[in-house]
Each structure stands twice: as structure tokens, then as C-alpha cells.
Write a protein that holds these residues in place. Structure first.
Motif, PDB file in Angstrom:
ATOM      1  N   ILE A  76       0.834  -1.201   0.000  1.00 39.43           N
ATOM      2  CA  ILE A  76       0.000   0.000   0.000  1.00 39.43           C
ATOM      3  C   ILE A  76       0.878   1.264   0.000  1.00 39.43           C
ATOM      4  O   ILE A  76       2.014   1.232   0.461  1.00 39.43           O
ATOM      5  N   MET A  77       0.347   2.359  -0.545  1.00 40.77           N
ATOM      6  CA  MET A  77       1.098   3.626  -0.513  1.00 40.77           C
ATOM      7  C   MET A  77       1.079   4.152   0.912  1.00 40.77           C
ATOM      8  O   MET A  77       0.048   4.584   1.412  1.00 40.77           O
ATOM      9  N   TRP A  78       2.219   4.076   1.543  1.00 37.08           N
ATOM     10  CA  TRP A  78       2.386   4.487   2.929  1.00 37.08           C
ATOM     11  C   TRP A  78       3.585   5.436   2.939  1.00 37.08           C
ATOM     12  O   TRP A  78       4.735   5.010   3.050  1.00 37.08           O
ATOM     13  N   PRO A  79       3.354   6.730   2.780  1.00 39.48           N
ATOM     14  CA  PRO A  79       4.451   7.693   2.648  1.00 39.48           C
ATOM     15  C   PRO A  79       5.493   7.600   3.750  1.00 39.48           C
ATOM     16  O   PRO A  79       6.686   7.804   3.500  1.00 39.48           O
ATOM     17  N   TYR A  80       5.062   7.284   4.947  1.00 38.58           N
ATOM     18  CA  TYR A  80       5.999   7.164   6.063  1.00 38.58           C
ATOM     19  C   TYR A  80       7.029   6.072   5.789  1.00 38.58           C
ATOM     20  O   TYR A  80       8.193   6.208   6.137  1.00 38.58           O
ATOM     21  N   ARG A  81       6.600   4.970   5.157  1.00 37.24           N
ATOM     22  CA  ARG A  81       7.510   3.864   4.823  1.00 37.24           C
ATOM     23  C   ARG A  81       8.313   4.135   3.547  1.00 37.24           C
ATOM     24  O   ARG A  81       9.397   3.605   3.374  1.00 37.24           O
ATOM     25  N   TYR A 155       2.426   8.864  10.119  1.00 32.13           N
ATOM     26  CA  TYR A 155       2.492   7.403  10.234  1.00 32.13           C
ATOM     27  C   TYR A 155       1.166   6.739   9.883  1.00 32.13           C
ATOM     28  O   TYR A 155       1.139   5.614   9.397  1.00 32.13           O
ATOM     29  N   ASN A 156       0.054   7.407  10.099  1.00 26.85           N
ATOM     30  CA  ASN A 156      -1.259   6.790   9.925  1.00 26.85           C
ATOM     31  C   ASN A 156      -1.845   6.923   8.520  1.00 26.85           C
ATOM     32  O   ASN A 156      -2.878   6.329   8.234  1.00 26.85           O
ATOM     33  N   TYR A 157      -1.228   7.679   7.633  1.00 27.45           N
ATOM     34  CA  TYR A 157      -1.795   7.894   6.298  1.00 27.45           C
ATOM     35  C   TYR A 157      -1.397   6.762   5.350  1.00 27.45           C
ATOM     36  O   TYR A 157      -0.233   6.397   5.234  1.00 27.45           O
ATOM     37  N   ARG A 158      -2.408   6.220   4.652  1.00 28.35           N
ATOM     38  CA  ARG A 158      -2.194   5.198   3.635  1.00 28.35           C
ATOM     39  C   ARG A 158      -3.199   5.438   2.508  1.00 28.35           C
ATOM     40  O   ARG A 158      -4.297   5.910   2.749  1.00 28.35           O
ATOM     41  N   SER A 159      -2.807   5.080   1.279  1.00 29.52           N
ATOM     42  CA  SER A 159      -3.737   5.209   0.150  1.00 29.52           C
ATOM     43  C   SER A 159      -3.496   4.064  -0.830  1.00 29.52           C
ATOM     44  O   SER A 159      -2.424   3.448  -0.837  1.00 29.52           O
ATOM     45  N   LEU A 160      -4.489   3.817  -1.661  1.00 26.49           N
ATOM     46  CA  LEU A 160      -4.383   2.752  -2.645  1.00 26.49           C
ATOM     47  C   LEU A 160      -5.323   3.023  -3.809  1.00 26.49           C
ATOM     48  O   LEU A 160      -6.172   3.895  -3.743  1.00 26.49           O
ATOM     49  N   GLY A 161      -5.149   2.282  -4.871  1.00 24.09           N
ATOM     50  CA  GLY A 161      -6.045   2.374  -6.017  1.00 24.09           C
ATOM     51  C   GLY A 161      -5.356   2.844  -7.281  1.00 24.09           C
ATOM     52  O   GLY A 161      -4.299   3.461  -7.244  1.00 24.09           O
ATOM     53  N   ALA A 162      -5.992   2.532  -8.408  1.00 24.87           N
ATOM     54  CA  ALA A 162      -5.461   2.877  -9.728  1.00 24.87           C
ATOM     55  C   ALA A 162      -6.076   4.154 -10.275  1.00 24.87           C
ATOM     56  O   ALA A 162      -5.939   4.443 -11.458  1.00 24.87           O
ATOM     57  N   SER A 163      -6.731   4.920  -9.438  1.00 27.87           N
ATOM     58  CA  SER A 163      -7.442   6.100  -9.922  1.00 27.87           C
ATOM     59  C   SER A 163      -6.531   7.116 -10.598  1.00 27.87           C
ATOM     60  O   SER A 163      -6.931   7.764 -11.562  1.00 27.87           O
ATOM     61  N   GLY A 164      -5.316   7.263 -10.144  1.00 30.98           N
ATOM     62  CA  GLY A 164      -4.387   8.200 -10.774  1.00 30.98           C
ATOM     63  C   GLY A 164      -4.038   7.774 -12.194  1.00 30.98           C
ATOM     64  O   GLY A 164      -4.026   8.596 -13.117  1.00 30.98           O
ATOM     65  N   ALA A 165      -3.759   6.494 -12.373  1.00 28.58           N
ATOM     66  CA  ALA A 165      -3.429   5.977 -13.703  1.00 28.58           C
ATOM     67  C   ALA A 165      -4.649   6.017 -14.615  1.00 28.58           C
ATOM     68  O   ALA A 165      -4.552   6.392 -15.787  1.00 28.58           O
ATOM     69  N   VAL A 166      -5.802   5.641 -14.089  1.00 33.48           N
ATOM     70  CA  VAL A 166      -7.035   5.659 -14.880  1.00 33.48           C
ATOM     71  C   VAL A 166      -7.381   7.096 -15.270  1.00 33.48           C
ATOM     72  O   VAL A 166      -7.805   7.362 -16.400  1.00 33.48           O
TER      73      VAL A 166
END
Length: 187
Positions: A76-81, A155-166
Motif C-alpha cells: 500500500i502507498m504508505w508515505p511514512y515507509r 504514520y497513519n496515512y495510507r492510500s491505494l487504487g489505480a485512480s491516478g493511472a485511470v
């Protein structure tokens, strides 16, 4: 409900399922026949290998992610990581989806706009499948950059999905074709 449907001067005819190169009856010149054939309308999935491949990859990756939370945490997109050199998250997060509706909506949109764009890149010599894949993955990466910049210390922010590419696949025709039409449809 009101849905906005984006219809372009080139996308409508290109998305028709019967778009084929055809010879004129009395000459050997090839012309592009953009009108749908009334006698048979059928979809040949082999004409759109990149779009179908991206959809299959998204579906498989998301199905695994629906039941495997350890895999989701690693991809998952986890900017902290990402700060810890886990740059693969810019790509892998785009193949995960939160639920069935998220997956179906993104893949439905990718299918109908992607086949037109893939066909357009091929017939007009714009780099073909390589350009289409580059657009898809650049859209995926570039759409995650603002989230990364804004939330790299969260630390708590996460995002996912293909919406940017679509969105890149949907919006490229809109911004690159003069005279594109917007049609508002009430369903």
C-alpha cells in the motif's frame, strides 16, 4: 444521479468495436473505417492486450489483497515507509483496491477509455503499447507524489487504487484533442 460522460471527437469512433482497416472495393488504397459495421459487432480482446493485461493484473492483485492483509501492508502507498527507501509502493499501491466497488469502477473506466487510447496510440504511430504503458505508470506515480509530499511524516496515512493511472488514461484525450465535447447524462 448525474454522471458526466466525456466524449471526444476521436474517442467515440475509436471505441467502436468494429473499427477496422478495410480496402476500398475498386482500389488497393487502405482507409480507416470508423463507422460501426451493422452486420456484426464483436469485441476482439487480442486487439487490446495492454488494457486487458492491466485489468487482469489489477483484479488478481486486488483479490489477493482482499484476503491478505500482510501483503496489503507491504504494498500500500504508505508515505511514512517510502522514506525508508520502499519506493515500490508508488507502483504496487496502484494495483490494490479497497473493495469491489472501487475495483469495478476503476476497471470499467480503464476498459472503455483504455481500449480507445491503446488503439489510438497504435494506429497513429504514437509509440503504441510502450507509450500507453508509460502513460499508465507515469499517471500512477505522479498521482502519488502530492500525497507523499504532504503525508511523509504521517504514520497513519495510507492510500491505494489505480485512480491516478485511470485518470491519466481518461484525461489525456480530453486535453490533447481540440474540440472535445462534454455531455451530461442523467441516469
Amino acid at each position: 444521479m448525474i454522471y458526466v460522460i466525456i466524449f471526444n471527437n476521436f474517442l467515440g469512433p475509436i471505441c467502436s468495436f468494429a473499427c477496422r482497416l478495410k480496402k476500398k472495393p475498386k482500389t488497393n488504397d487502405k482507409v480507416l473505417d470508423l463507422a460501426p459495421h451493422k452486420d456484426k459487432i464483436r469485441m476482439n480482446f487480442q486487439d487490446y492486450p495492454i488494457t486487458i493485461g492491466l485489468i487482469v493484473a489489477n483484479v488478481i492483485f486486488s483479490l489477493v489483497g482482499f484476503s491478505n492483509h500482510a501483503m496489503v501492508d507491504k504494498t500500500i502507498m504508505w508515505p511514512y515507509r517510502v522514506r525508508e527507501n520502499q519506493y515500490h509502493r508508488f507502483i504496487t499501491s496502484g494495483f490494490l483496491h479497497a473493495d469491489w466497488m472501487h475495483l469495478i469502477f476503476n476497471m470499467f473506466t480503464l476498459f472503455f477509455f483504455g481500449i480507445g487510447l491503446e488503439h489510438y496510440f497504435s494506429i497513429y504511430g504514437l509509440g503504441g503499447n510502450i507509450s500507453y504503458l508509460a502513460l499508465y505508470f507515469l499517471g500512477l506515480i505522479i498521482s502519488d507524489i502530492p500525497s507523499y509530499i504532504k503525508h511523509k511524516d504521517d504514520y497513519n496515512y495510507r492510500s491505494l487504487g489505480a485512480s491516478g493511472a485511470v485518470s491519466a488514461v481518461v484525461l489525456l484525450p480530453l486535453f490533447s484533442v481540440p474540440g472535445a465535447l462534454f455531455t451530461c447524462m442523467v441516469l
